[in-house]
Design a protein around this motif. Structure first.
Motif, PDB file in Angstrom:
ATOM      1  N   ARG A 170      -0.837  -5.372  13.051  1.00  0.00           N
ATOM      2  CA  ARG A 170       0.393  -3.974  13.852  1.00  0.00           C
ATOM      3  C   ARG A 170       0.784  -3.706  12.356  1.00  0.00           C
ATOM      4  NH1 ARG A 170       4.542  -7.062  17.699  1.00  0.00           N
ATOM      5  NH2 ARG A 170       3.810  -8.456  16.317  1.00  0.00           N
ATOM      6  N   ARG A 171       0.816  -4.394  10.829  1.00  0.00           N
ATOM      7  CA  ARG A 171       1.619  -3.556   9.820  1.00  0.00           C
ATOM      8  C   ARG A 171       0.639  -2.551   9.621  1.00  0.00           C
ATOM      9  NH1 ARG A 171       5.481  -5.537   7.085  1.00  0.00           N
ATOM     10  NH2 ARG A 171       6.387  -7.985   7.983  1.00  0.00           N
ATOM     11  N   LEU A 172      -0.807  -2.571   9.626  1.00  0.00           N
ATOM     12  CA  LEU A 172      -2.084  -2.117   9.402  1.00  0.00           C
ATOM     13  C   LEU A 172      -2.089  -0.246  10.488  1.00  0.00           C
ATOM     14  CD1 LEU A 172      -4.771  -0.633   8.210  1.00  0.00           C
ATOM     15  CD2 LEU A 172      -5.495  -1.664   9.739  1.00  0.00           C
ATOM     16  N   THR A 173      -1.618  -0.862  11.909  1.00  0.00           N
ATOM     17  CA  THR A 173      -1.545  -0.049  13.108  1.00  0.00           C
ATOM     18  C   THR A 173      -0.383   0.915  13.011  1.00  0.00           C
ATOM     19  OG1 THR A 173      -1.387  -1.460  14.480  1.00  0.00           O
ATOM     20  CG2 THR A 173      -3.656  -0.765  13.677  1.00  0.00           C
ATOM     21  N   ALA A 174       0.159   0.082  12.937  1.00  0.00           N
ATOM     22  CA  ALA A 174       1.782   1.100  12.662  1.00  0.00           C
ATOM     23  C   ALA A 174       2.726   0.484  12.113  1.00  0.00           C
ATOM     24  CB  ALA A 174       2.290   0.456  14.866  1.00  0.00           C
ATOM     25  N   PRO A 175       2.666   0.617  10.981  1.00  0.00           N
ATOM     26  CA  PRO A 175       3.946   0.458   9.664  1.00  0.00           C
ATOM     27  C   PRO A 175       4.969   0.998  10.003  1.00  0.00           C
ATOM     28  CG  PRO A 175       2.474   2.417   9.418  1.00  0.00           C
ATOM     29  CD  PRO A 175       1.610   1.983  10.501  1.00  0.00           C
ATOM     30  N   ASP A 176       6.097   0.069  10.021  1.00  0.00           N
ATOM     31  CA  ASP A 176       6.921   0.819  10.360  1.00  0.00           C
ATOM     32  C   ASP A 176       7.905   1.204   8.342  1.00  0.00           C
ATOM     33  OD1 ASP A 176       8.116  -1.622   7.923  1.00  0.00           O
ATOM     34  OD2 ASP A 176       9.045  -2.624   9.574  1.00  0.00           O
ATOM     35  N   ALA A 177       8.979   1.874   8.238  1.00  0.00           N
ATOM     36  CA  ALA A 177       9.275   2.574   6.772  1.00  0.00           C
ATOM     37  C   ALA A 177       9.046   1.259   5.669  1.00  0.00           C
ATOM     38  CB  ALA A 177      10.789   2.622   7.330  1.00  0.00           C
ATOM     39  N   TYR A 178       9.719   0.362   6.038  1.00  0.00           N
ATOM     40  CA  TYR A 178       9.310  -0.791   4.722  1.00  0.00           C
ATOM     41  C   TYR A 178       8.361  -0.403   4.401  1.00  0.00           C
ATOM     42  CZ  TYR A 178      14.244  -1.706   6.069  1.00  0.00           C
ATOM     43  OH  TYR A 178      15.350  -2.103   6.901  1.00  0.00           O
ATOM     44  N   ASP A 179       6.789  -0.646   5.367  1.00  0.00           N
ATOM     45  CA  ASP A 179       6.017  -1.104   4.789  1.00  0.00           C
ATOM     46  C   ASP A 179       5.151   0.258   3.967  1.00  0.00           C
ATOM     47  OD1 ASP A 179       5.406  -2.988   6.084  1.00  0.00           O
ATOM     48  OD2 ASP A 179       4.743  -2.227   8.060  1.00  0.00           O
ATOM     49  N   GLN A 180       5.659   1.421   4.685  1.00  0.00           N
ATOM     50  CA  GLN A 180       4.703   2.607   4.316  1.00  0.00           C
ATOM     51  C   GLN A 180       5.979   3.032   2.499  1.00  0.00           C
ATOM     52  OE1 GLN A 180       6.576   4.977   7.419  1.00  0.00           O
ATOM     53  NE2 GLN A 180       4.492   5.225   8.655  1.00  0.00           N
ATOM     54  N   ARG A 181       6.995   2.604   2.602  1.00  0.00           N
ATOM     55  CA  ARG A 181       8.147   2.694   1.238  1.00  0.00           C
ATOM     56  C   ARG A 181       7.158   1.780  -0.305  1.00  0.00           C
ATOM     57  NH1 ARG A 181      12.703   2.074   2.747  1.00  0.00           N
ATOM     58  NH2 ARG A 181      13.306   0.559   2.071  1.00  0.00           N
ATOM     59  N   ALA A 182       6.757  -0.069   0.862  1.00  0.00           N
ATOM     60  CA  ALA A 182       5.495  -0.560  -0.192  1.00  0.00           C
ATOM     61  C   ALA A 182       4.765   0.195  -0.570  1.00  0.00           C
ATOM     62  CB  ALA A 182       5.601  -1.813   0.302  1.00  0.00           C
ATOM     63  N   ALA A 183       3.917   0.900   0.799  1.00  0.00           N
ATOM     64  CA  ALA A 183       2.627   1.270   0.236  1.00  0.00           C
ATOM     65  C   ALA A 183       2.230   2.368   0.201  1.00  0.00           C
ATOM     66  CB  ALA A 183       1.527   0.217   1.146  1.00  0.00           C
ATOM     67  N   VAL A 184       3.542   3.242  -0.759  1.00  0.00           N
ATOM     68  CA  VAL A 184       3.258   4.707  -0.783  1.00  0.00           C
ATOM     69  C   VAL A 184       2.514   5.452  -1.255  1.00  0.00           C
ATOM     70  CG1 VAL A 184       4.881   4.554  -2.849  1.00  0.00           C
ATOM     71  CG2 VAL A 184       4.824   6.827  -1.407  1.00  0.00           C
ATOM     72  N   LEU A 185       1.507   4.459  -2.815  1.00  0.00           N
ATOM     73  CA  LEU A 185       0.294   5.174  -2.812  1.00  0.00           C
ATOM     74  C   LEU A 185      -0.746   4.476  -2.565  1.00  0.00           C
ATOM     75  CD1 LEU A 185       0.870   3.852  -6.557  1.00  0.00           C
ATOM     76  CD2 LEU A 185       1.144   6.130  -5.792  1.00  0.00           C
ATOM     77  N   LEU A 186      -0.808   3.159  -1.528  1.00  0.00           N
ATOM     78  CA  LEU A 186      -1.981   2.726  -1.384  1.00  0.00           C
ATOM     79  C   LEU A 186      -2.127   3.821   0.034  1.00  0.00           C
ATOM     80  CD1 LEU A 186      -3.833   0.031  -1.435  1.00  0.00           C
ATOM     81  CD2 LEU A 186      -2.155  -1.028  -0.245  1.00  0.00           C
ATOM     82  N   ARG A 187      -1.543   3.891   0.488  1.00  0.00           N
ATOM     83  CA  ARG A 187      -1.569   5.233   1.684  1.00  0.00           C
ATOM     84  C   ARG A 187      -1.139   6.662   2.176  1.00  0.00           C
ATOM     85  NH1 ARG A 187      -1.481   2.742   7.021  1.00  0.00           N
ATOM     86  NH2 ARG A 187      -0.830   0.712   7.101  1.00  0.00           N
ATOM     87  N   HIS A 188      -1.557   6.611   0.310  1.00  0.00           N
ATOM     88  CA  HIS A 188      -1.177   7.855  -0.016  1.00  0.00           C
ATOM     89  C   HIS A 188      -2.796   8.882   0.474  1.00  0.00           C
ATOM     90  CE1 HIS A 188      -0.756  12.288  -1.669  1.00  0.00           C
ATOM     91  NE2 HIS A 188       0.271  12.217  -1.766  1.00  0.00           N
ATOM     92  N   PRO A 189      -2.819  10.073   1.696  1.00  0.00           N
ATOM     93  CA  PRO A 189      -4.497  10.680   1.718  1.00  0.00           C
ATOM     94  C   PRO A 189      -5.348  11.164   0.254  1.00  0.00           C
ATOM     95  CG  PRO A 189      -2.640  11.127   3.734  1.00  0.00           C
ATOM     96  CD  PRO A 189      -2.007  10.297   1.892  1.00  0.00           C
ATOM     97  N   ASP A 190      -4.367  11.713  -0.329  1.00  0.00           N
ATOM     98  CA  ASP A 190      -4.839  12.824  -1.353  1.00  0.00           C
ATOM     99  C   ASP A 190      -5.174  11.561  -2.590  1.00  0.00           C
ATOM    100  OD1 ASP A 190      -4.110  14.693  -0.145  1.00  0.00           O
ATOM    101  OD2 ASP A 190      -2.726  15.036  -0.902  1.00  0.00           O
ATOM    102  N   LEU A 191      -4.226  10.293  -2.849  1.00  0.00           N
ATOM    103  CA  LEU A 191      -4.848   9.391  -3.676  1.00  0.00           C
ATOM    104  C   LEU A 191      -5.703   8.824  -3.526  1.00  0.00           C
ATOM    105  CD1 LEU A 191      -0.855   7.930  -5.127  1.00  0.00           C
ATOM    106  CD2 LEU A 191      -2.496  10.284  -5.967  1.00  0.00           C
ATOM    107  N   VAL A 192      -6.090   8.220  -2.076  1.00  0.00           N
ATOM    108  CA  VAL A 192      -7.429   7.211  -1.850  1.00  0.00           C
ATOM    109  C   VAL A 192      -8.551   7.985  -1.939  1.00  0.00           C
ATOM    110  CG1 VAL A 192      -5.563   6.078  -0.837  1.00  0.00           C
ATOM    111  CG2 VAL A 192      -6.839   7.187   0.123  1.00  0.00           C
ATOM    112  N   ALA A 193      -8.036   9.437  -1.518  1.00  0.00           N
ATOM    113  CA  ALA A 193      -9.619  10.210  -1.016  1.00  0.00           C
ATOM    114  C   ALA A 193     -10.686  10.203  -2.092  1.00  0.00           C
ATOM    115  CB  ALA A 193      -9.286  11.504  -1.356  1.00  0.00           C
TER     116      ALA A 193
END
Length: 215
Positions: A169-192
């Motif tokens: 669920r942390r992968l498929t349905a990240p909450d606000a805390y997850d998203q804030r912690a992994a903002v670089l890891l989840r940024h489409p442009d940065l990981v492209a």
């Protein structure tokens, strides 16, 4: 023989976290690592869906991080490919992973040798267990939650999933805390740059090559 893929998962997740660091703070670091490990686990199970596949990669090796390191060294990602390894790498484990990464024989390069960074050293050893395709697929899953959900659904009949059910669920349905912690890891442009390397293969696996029918 590490047929459970834990060395590949630990090393590849560690590479992603080093490449795209978490937001400052111990809790953020833990949340980002959890998301990276879940993404890499799903990607590894998709790539190596059977115990036979896992056994073969344990024998042949996953290929290592050399190309990924060159890619990031050429960009501006806040990561130096030749930097000394973080806590745990010298002892053969990724930080917080709980999974040991066996030290493969190195290439005898001009690095400082055991305990140091670079070819021939401890920093090089864990990198040999990084799987470029798994890293690329994991980056895709982190950047696009809908794709992550499709990937998890595709694992329903995977040998690894049936043997050890895992909550993603942390992968498929990240909450606000997850998203804030992994903002670089989840940024489409940065990981492209990483995600784009093998995204077509991932899409083929999800939409035209059911898990377990091909290697």
């Amino acid at each position: 023989m590490h047929v459970d893929l834990s060395p590949v998962i630990a090393a590849t997740a560690y590479w992603l976290i080093r490449a795209y660091p978490a937001t400052d703070g111990t809790m953020n670091a833990a949340l980002a690592e959890a998301q990276a490990r879940q993404a890499v686990t799903v990607a590894a199970w998709l790539r190596y869906p059977t115990a036979t596949d896992a056994a073969l990669v344990a024998i042949a090796g996953p290929g290592g991080s050399a190309r990924l390191d060159r890619l990031l060294a050429a960009g501006s990602f806040g990561y130096e490919a030749g930097a000394a390894s973080g806590p745990g790498a010298a002892s053969g484990s990724a930080p917080g992973s709980g999974a040991r990464i066996p030290h493969q024989a190195t290439d005898g390069g001009d690095g400082p040798g055991p305990g140091g960074a670079g070819p021939g050293g401890a920093d090089h050893a864990w990198r040999t267990w990084v799987d470029e395709v798994v890293a690329s697929w994991a980056a895709c899953l982190l950047a696009f939650p809908a794709l992550a959900a499709a990937a998890v659904a595709a694992l329903a009949d995977c040998e690894h999933a049936t043997a050890a059910p895992v909550d993603f669920r942390r992968l498929t349905a990240p909450d606000a805390y997850d998203q804030r912690a992994a903002v670089l890891l989840r940024h489409p442009d940065l990981v492209a740059p990483v995600a784009d390397l093998h995204q077509p293969q991932l899409l083929r696996r999800l939409h035209g090559d059911p898990v377990g029918t091909a290697g």
